[in-house]
Design an enzyme around this catalytic site. Sequence first.
Site, PDB file in Angstrom:
ATOM      1  N   ASP A 303      -9.471  -0.716   0.361  1.00  0.00           N
ATOM      2  CA  ASP A 303      -8.103  -0.205   0.392  1.00  0.00           C
ATOM      3  C   ASP A 303      -7.524  -0.366  -1.021  1.00  0.00           C
ATOM      4  O   ASP A 303      -8.119  -0.982  -1.908  1.00  0.00           O
ATOM      5  CB  ASP A 303      -7.278  -0.942   1.455  1.00  0.00           C
TER       6      ASP A 303
HETATM    7  C1  NOJ Z   1      -2.936   1.661   1.563  1.00  0.00           C
HETATM    8  C2  NOJ Z   1      -3.049   1.786   3.047  1.00  0.00           C
HETATM    9  O1  NOJ Z   1      -3.274   0.510   3.627  1.00  0.00           O
HETATM   10  C3  NOJ Z   1      -4.154   2.724   3.505  1.00  0.00           C
HETATM   11  O2  NOJ Z   1      -4.058   2.875   4.890  1.00  0.00           O
HETATM   12  C4  NOJ Z   1      -4.044   4.024   2.781  1.00  0.00           C
HETATM   13  O3  NOJ Z   1      -5.022   4.925   3.254  1.00  0.00           O
HETATM   14  C5  NOJ Z   1      -4.181   3.778   1.300  1.00  0.00           C
HETATM   15  N1  NOJ Z   1      -3.118   2.885   0.847  1.00  0.00           N
HETATM   16  C6  NOJ Z   1      -4.142   5.059   0.461  1.00  0.00           C
HETATM   17  O4  NOJ Z   1      -2.879   5.554   0.395  1.00  0.00           O
END
Ligand code: NOJ
Length: 730
Positions: A303
């Site tokens: 993430d």
């Molecule tokens: C953080 C989030 O936790 C995740 O779900 C998301 O896909 C990514 N950022 C990308 O934006």
Amino acid sequence: MLNNRNIQFVILAITILGLSSCKPQSGEKNEDKFALTPLNYAHKISAKIDSLLTLMTLEEKLGQLSQLNNAGDKHIDSVTINAIRKGEVGSLLINRRNFYSIEERNFYQKLAVEESRLGIPIIFGHDVIHGFRTIFPTSLAQSCTWSPDLVEKGAEVAAREAAAQGVDWAFAPMVDVARDPRWGRIAEGYGEDSYLNAIFGAAVVQGYQGADMSATDRVAACMKHYVGYGAAVGGRGKQFTDISKRTLHEVYLPPFKAGVEQGALTVMTAFNDINGTPATAYTYGIREVLKKEYGFKGFVVSDWDAVKHLLWHGIAADTTDAAQLALNAGVDMEMKTIFYKKLKEALAEGTVAIETIDDAVRRILYVKYKLGLFNRPYVKKDNTKELFLSAAHRKEAREMAAASMVLLQNNNNVLPVTATTKSIAVVGAFANERDVMGWWKSTGKFEDVITAFDGIKSNASNKVAVTDKIMADTDIIIACLGEPSHYFGESRHRADITIPAEQVEFLKSLQKHNKPIVLVVFNGRPLDLSNVTELAQSILIAWHPGSETGNALADVLFGYHNPYAKLTASFPRSVGQVPVYYSRRNSGNPNGNKYVDLSGEPLFPFGFGLSYTTFEYSALEIEKNKIPVNGTLKLSAIITNTGDKDGYEVVQLYVRDLVGSTTRPVKELKGFQKIRLKSGESKRVSFTLSTKELAVLNKNFEPVIEPGGFHVWIASNSTEGLQGEFEIVE
Ligand code: NOJ
């Protein structure tokens, strides 16, 4: 030194042995140079990848492990452009706020495909969560339809729109089982139940990827967040978790397994730790379980900043250490890469092996091949105008939004609005609110949302006055209240999960009119509604329904759509009960499941939802009361529509394992069916339960089917139903 042309030649020489009929000719367009025909497609991908790998420099390999993003409001900067030209960018993450035009997207792709040495295409990723331009209800709302077919169709629409704009990869579905409504991200998943998250997650994977994931209207799915994110302590998103091995395997992992079985191409790690190991360094979970046991062939992406978080978690000493920990654990690509640049040093230091890097590259190239990016790196035709918010897409969004609205209370059958109604007042903070698209809106625009007021007005008969004020002749008040999108979603957790106080005061102020009140709640999470049940005759949970909010709401209020949605997450009586969910493990003293000042049961349980008609369950039949260890059991019940309207009913199947080697949940959902019954009609609804579905993990965590007694229910929700029993015998 190899120049571009020679390299192409070498690649061709290595890769097309035995495939002379589909041999690309020198001078063919670059985009075709690694083309796979249907003939060689399935079994030659790995040969293509191997041959590419032999040509890649370390920098190019590490480049494939990198995902860069556009910073802030700026589009791609010159540093990134140079990196793409050098073949050192595997993926680009497109932010919602500065979405690329198709030309811009193709321009970056051209740099990679036509100017980089090996011409490996970029995979463009974006958060397509519940719609791209046509916004559907939030995922939690969608699960309340109990209709995987609808959810799959919704994902298909999202994929079609996103792919048209050049998105190759959607960061969804989120299948984090969530049992704490304080957690803002509960809105992004499919509720409190592992089985339902598995079913809906798989439906989204199918909707995004389809049967042919290389088709121009499909995108790669990403199962997230691996794993246990929903268990963040106190519902505070980036907190640690404390998940037992049993709960991890029985509750949090199964939806990911289902997604892998459905062919999900990618998986994203979570921010939390799992019993002391951050998810992004979780070797056991990623390498042992996901990649080895489940046979996941795609790639794992971290993430956002999650590799950096390894420093903050306090398990990495420095950036190089964080990078090696993540890669060695099985994280193939770093989102928003900073730390993976350090893998070169890690390799030199010997903390990372080249084979590990190669495996990660291989997985990323595999996904690019599966998506058809080598054959078709560009968006060739701009058909966004025909697709975005098209009548067909709006129709799907409207159907899903109506189907996800849950009727929790309907005293005196105030709903549906009757034909004798002459005047409707639509009031409250959400009557004209366009912020009803949830937290992830992708490219959805407020101006495209049909508000509650507009939808009710335009769908009401022309004999009905729809006003935004309460008049002397108002027949019914529709009070639209709720929580705005910044009250839920990522890092949006609430300690108080009631409707905001000033809106409750407003609802109280409506009592003086002495008119029937329908409370429509626009919410992201399960709320504590105990302070409003007495203030309205009817309560309709609308969630954040998306672009078609007002139309869908009108469909439900006027009875064009007879509600059948049922909750997939319990609504507590008080935040003090949290977590409260239907499938808690059996305890030594069930009477102890309460507080001195409150019951232990939620206000509205899992599986609950009303219809404008009524259903009666009768004549439970269980084929036999003893089944062998590897047998199946048929069971059925008669469901009768005893009301005066046609409607759908979601019939649920629950079991309870009475005596096993470990404690089992008091109820577990094992199946459901949505059936349509005309007023007065009866149907016998049958389920077949296989003993495999009753397998449990024994004390040694081996899956076993244990002989013994079971209770079984065919039920309209998790607290009611016809109860029977059977036994598994050796
Ligand atoms: C953080 C989030 O936790 C995740 O779900 C998301 O896909 C990514 N950022 C990308 O934006």
